[in-house]
Design a protein around this motif. Structure first.
Motif, PDB file in Angstrom:
ATOM      1  N   ALA A 120       0.832  -1.192   0.000  1.00 59.39           N
ATOM      2  CA  ALA A 120       0.000   0.000   0.000  1.00 59.39           C
ATOM      3  C   ALA A 120       0.869   1.246   0.000  1.00 59.39           C
ATOM      4  CB  ALA A 120      -0.934  -0.005   1.201  1.00 59.39           C
ATOM      5  N   GLY A 121       0.485   2.212  -0.826  1.00 56.60           N
ATOM      6  CA  GLY A 121       1.256   3.429  -0.971  1.00 56.60           C
ATOM      7  C   GLY A 121       2.243   3.394  -2.114  1.00 56.60           C
ATOM      8  N   GLY A 122       2.457   2.233  -2.700  1.00 60.25           N
ATOM      9  CA  GLY A 122       3.390   2.093  -3.795  1.00 60.25           C
ATOM     10  C   GLY A 122       2.794   2.491  -5.129  1.00 60.25           C
ATOM     11  N   SER A 123       3.583   2.315  -6.195  1.00 63.58           N
ATOM     12  CA  SER A 123       3.183   2.731  -7.533  1.00 63.58           C
ATOM     13  C   SER A 123       3.461   1.647  -8.557  1.00 63.58           C
ATOM     14  CB  SER A 123       3.936   3.999  -7.954  1.00 63.58           C
ATOM     15  OG  SER A 123       3.643   5.095  -7.107  1.00 63.58           O
ATOM     16  N   LEU A 124       2.669   1.652  -9.622  1.00 63.48           N
ATOM     17  CA  LEU A 124       2.873   0.808 -10.782  1.00 63.48           C
ATOM     18  C   LEU A 124       2.462   1.587 -12.024  1.00 63.48           C
ATOM     19  CD1 LEU A 124       1.392  -2.645  -9.659  1.00 63.48           C
ATOM     20  CD2 LEU A 124       3.807  -2.170 -10.133  1.00 63.48           C
ATOM     21  N   ARG A 125       3.053   1.243 -13.162  1.00 67.93           N
ATOM     22  CA  ARG A 125       2.620   1.813 -14.428  1.00 67.93           C
ATOM     23  C   ARG A 125       2.266   0.688 -15.385  1.00 67.93           C
ATOM     24  NH1 ARG A 125       5.178   5.796 -19.061  1.00 67.93           N
ATOM     25  NH2 ARG A 125       6.543   3.987 -19.460  1.00 67.93           N
ATOM     26  N   LEU A 126       1.024   0.664 -15.820  1.00 66.40           N
ATOM     27  CA  LEU A 126       0.548  -0.327 -16.756  1.00 66.40           C
ATOM     28  C   LEU A 126       0.660   0.188 -18.187  1.00 66.40           C
ATOM     29  CD1 LEU A 126      -2.718  -1.517 -14.956  1.00 66.40           C
ATOM     30  CD2 LEU A 126      -0.342  -2.221 -14.553  1.00 66.40           C
ATOM     31  N   SER A 127       0.923  -0.721 -19.113  1.00 66.54           N
ATOM     32  CA  SER A 127       0.988  -0.385 -20.528  1.00 66.54           C
ATOM     33  C   SER A 127      -0.001  -1.232 -21.303  1.00 66.54           C
ATOM     34  CB  SER A 127       2.396  -0.612 -21.084  1.00 66.54           C
ATOM     35  OG  SER A 127       3.339   0.216 -20.445  1.00 66.54           O
ATOM     36  N   CYS A 128      -0.531  -0.667 -22.369  1.00 70.16           N
ATOM     37  CA  CYS A 128      -1.440  -1.375 -23.267  1.00 70.16           C
ATOM     38  C   CYS A 128      -1.001  -1.088 -24.690  1.00 70.16           C
ATOM     39  CB  CYS A 128      -2.881  -0.924 -23.039  1.00 70.16           C
ATOM     40  SG  CYS A 128      -4.056  -1.550 -24.258  1.00 70.16           S
ATOM     41  N   GLU A 129      -0.456  -2.090 -25.348  1.00 72.04           N
ATOM     42  CA  GLU A 129       0.012  -1.935 -26.716  1.00 72.04           C
ATOM     43  C   GLU A 129      -0.970  -2.576 -27.685  1.00 72.04           C
ATOM     44  OE1 GLU A 129       3.905  -2.840 -29.562  1.00 72.04           O
ATOM     45  OE2 GLU A 129       3.767  -3.726 -27.564  1.00 72.04           O
ATOM     46  N   ALA A 130      -1.424  -1.810 -28.647  1.00 69.44           N
ATOM     47  CA  ALA A 130      -2.280  -2.321 -29.705  1.00 69.44           C
ATOM     48  C   ALA A 130      -1.415  -2.727 -30.888  1.00 69.44           C
ATOM     49  CB  ALA A 130      -3.304  -1.273 -30.133  1.00 69.44           C
ATOM     50  N   THR A 131      -1.550  -3.970 -31.323  1.00 68.72           N
ATOM     51  CA  THR A 131      -0.753  -4.487 -32.431  1.00 68.72           C
ATOM     52  C   THR A 131      -1.653  -4.933 -33.563  1.00 68.72           C
ATOM     53  OG1 THR A 131      -0.704  -6.750 -31.552  1.00 68.72           O
ATOM     54  CG2 THR A 131       1.036  -5.247 -30.841  1.00 68.72           C
ATOM     55  N   GLY A 132      -1.104  -4.891 -34.776  1.00 66.84           N
ATOM     56  CA  GLY A 132      -1.843  -5.287 -35.959  1.00 66.84           C
ATOM     57  C   GLY A 132      -1.868  -4.176 -36.986  1.00 66.84           C
ATOM     58  N   SER A 133      -2.667  -4.371 -38.009  1.00 66.66           N
ATOM     59  CA  SER A 133      -2.778  -3.397 -39.096  1.00 66.66           C
ATOM     60  C   SER A 133      -3.803  -2.335 -38.724  1.00 66.66           C
ATOM     61  CB  SER A 133      -3.153  -4.104 -40.392  1.00 66.66           C
ATOM     62  OG  SER A 133      -2.177  -5.069 -40.761  1.00 66.66           O
ATOM     63  N   ILE A 134      -3.383  -1.419 -37.867  1.00 64.92           N
ATOM     64  CA  ILE A 134      -4.268  -0.413 -37.296  1.00 64.92           C
ATOM     65  C   ILE A 134      -4.063   0.922 -37.990  1.00 64.92           C
ATOM     66  CG2 ILE A 134      -4.904   0.828 -35.195  1.00 64.92           C
ATOM     67  CD1 ILE A 134      -3.759  -1.626 -33.664  1.00 64.92           C
ATOM     68  N   SER A 135      -5.165   1.540 -38.344  1.00 65.22           N
ATOM     69  CA  SER A 135      -5.112   2.868 -38.939  1.00 65.22           C
ATOM     70  C   SER A 135      -5.156   3.952 -37.878  1.00 65.22           C
ATOM     71  CB  SER A 135      -6.251   3.057 -39.940  1.00 65.22           C
ATOM     72  OG  SER A 135      -6.221   4.359 -40.503  1.00 65.22           O
ATOM     73  N   SER A 136      -6.119   3.856 -36.953  1.00 61.01           N
ATOM     74  CA  SER A 136      -6.240   4.860 -35.908  1.00 61.01           C
ATOM     75  C   SER A 136      -7.074   4.338 -34.751  1.00 61.01           C
ATOM     76  CB  SER A 136      -6.850   6.151 -36.452  1.00 61.01           C
ATOM     77  OG  SER A 136      -8.180   5.939 -36.884  1.00 61.01           O
ATOM     78  N   ILE A 137      -6.861   4.955 -33.583  1.00 59.58           N
ATOM     79  CA  ILE A 137      -7.614   4.657 -32.371  1.00 59.58           C
ATOM     80  C   ILE A 137      -8.065   5.972 -31.764  1.00 59.58           C
ATOM     81  CG2 ILE A 137      -7.505   3.723 -30.031  1.00 59.58           C
ATOM     82  CD1 ILE A 137      -5.366   1.780 -31.032  1.00 59.58           C
ATOM     83  N   ASN A 138      -9.332   6.060 -31.414  1.00 64.47           N
ATOM     84  CA  ASN A 138      -9.807   7.252 -30.728  1.00 64.47           C
ATOM     85  C   ASN A 138      -9.726   7.023 -29.213  1.00 64.47           C
ATOM     86  OD1 ASN A 138     -10.888   9.656 -29.943  1.00 64.47           O
ATOM     87  ND2 ASN A 138     -12.899   9.342 -30.857  1.00 64.47           N
ATOM     88  N   THR A 139     -10.758   6.473 -28.621  1.00 62.36           N
ATOM     89  CA  THR A 139     -10.796   6.283 -27.181  1.00 62.36           C
ATOM     90  C   THR A 139     -10.108   4.980 -26.760  1.00 62.36           C
ATOM     91  OG1 THR A 139     -12.863   7.520 -26.985  1.00 62.36           O
ATOM     92  CG2 THR A 139     -12.281   6.079 -25.158  1.00 62.36           C
ATOM     93  N   MET A 140      -9.297   5.057 -25.705  1.00 59.82           N
ATOM     94  CA  MET A 140      -8.715   3.896 -25.036  1.00 59.82           C
ATOM     95  C   MET A 140      -9.114   3.963 -23.576  1.00 59.82           C
ATOM     96  SD  MET A 140      -4.847   3.737 -26.613  1.00 59.82           S
ATOM     97  CE  MET A 140      -4.624   2.025 -26.086  1.00 59.82           C
ATOM     98  N   GLY A 141      -9.353   2.809 -22.966  1.00 57.38           N
ATOM     99  CA  GLY A 141      -9.775   2.804 -21.576  1.00 57.38           C
ATOM    100  C   GLY A 141      -9.207   1.638 -20.794  1.00 57.38           C
ATOM    101  N   TRP A 142      -9.281   1.764 -19.469  1.00 64.63           N
ATOM    102  CA  TRP A 142      -8.855   0.711 -18.552  1.00 64.63           C
ATOM    103  C   TRP A 142     -10.022   0.296 -17.675  1.00 64.63           C
ATOM    104  CZ3 TRP A 142      -4.221  -1.754 -18.571  1.00 64.63           C
ATOM    105  CH2 TRP A 142      -3.172  -1.158 -19.279  1.00 64.63           C
ATOM    106  N   TYR A 143     -10.168  -1.021 -17.484  1.00 60.45           N
ATOM    107  CA  TYR A 143     -11.159  -1.606 -16.600  1.00 60.45           C
ATOM    108  C   TYR A 143     -10.450  -2.555 -15.647  1.00 60.45           C
ATOM    109  CZ  TYR A 143     -14.740   0.073 -19.847  1.00 60.45           C
ATOM    110  OH  TYR A 143     -15.543   0.854 -20.634  1.00 60.45           O
ATOM    111  N   ARG A 144     -11.109  -2.884 -14.552  1.00 61.53           N
ATOM    112  CA  ARG A 144     -10.540  -3.856 -13.636  1.00 61.53           C
ATOM    113  C   ARG A 144     -11.630  -4.766 -13.089  1.00 61.53           C
ATOM    114  NH1 ARG A 144      -8.770   0.326  -8.769  1.00 61.53           N
ATOM    115  NH2 ARG A 144     -10.880   0.758  -7.958  1.00 61.53           N
TER     116      ARG A 144
END
Length: 122
Positions: free
Chosen positions: A14-38
């Protein structure tokens, strides 16, 4: 095919930190909204944060002031910086993209990653 791959989860006190990453791979043209759920140990699904391509952000009240969502559009990667973590933040964190424009001219809808675990001990 297109995929979302999360990383950066782990176990912290408790009190610590983490940084999460989300990489989108594939033949992608564009992304508008990105979100995180748990999904909590109680199997409750919660929206954590979201960000648009223009940088507009939204946070759940429970994480506001402690979490920061960001993105690198050139790399099709989103981030979730989590500070002052609490035991109740424990859960499986998922990345979500409601709509992706693909290089083929079509769209991918409601794309999810496999999730990355975050465990916070007191």
């Amino acid at each position: 095919q297109v995929h979302l791959v999360e990383s950066g989860g782990g176990s912290v006190q408790a009190g610590g930190s983490l940084r999460l990453s989300c990489e989108a791979t594939g033949s992608i043209s564009s992304i508008n909204t990105m979100g995180w759920y748990r999904r909590t140990p109680g199997n409750t699904r919660e929206s954590v944060a979201a960000i648009t391509s223009g940088g507009s952000t939204t946070y759940a009240a429970s994480v506001k002031g402690r979490f920061t969502i960001s993105r690198d559009n050139a790399e099709n990667t989103g981030y979730l910086q989590m500070d002052r973590l609490k035991p109740e933040d424990t859960g499986l964190y998922y990345c979500n993209v409601p709509v992706m424009a693909l290089s083929s001219g079509t769209y991918a809808y409601d794309t999810w990653g496999q999730g990355t675990w975050v465990t916070v001990s007191s």
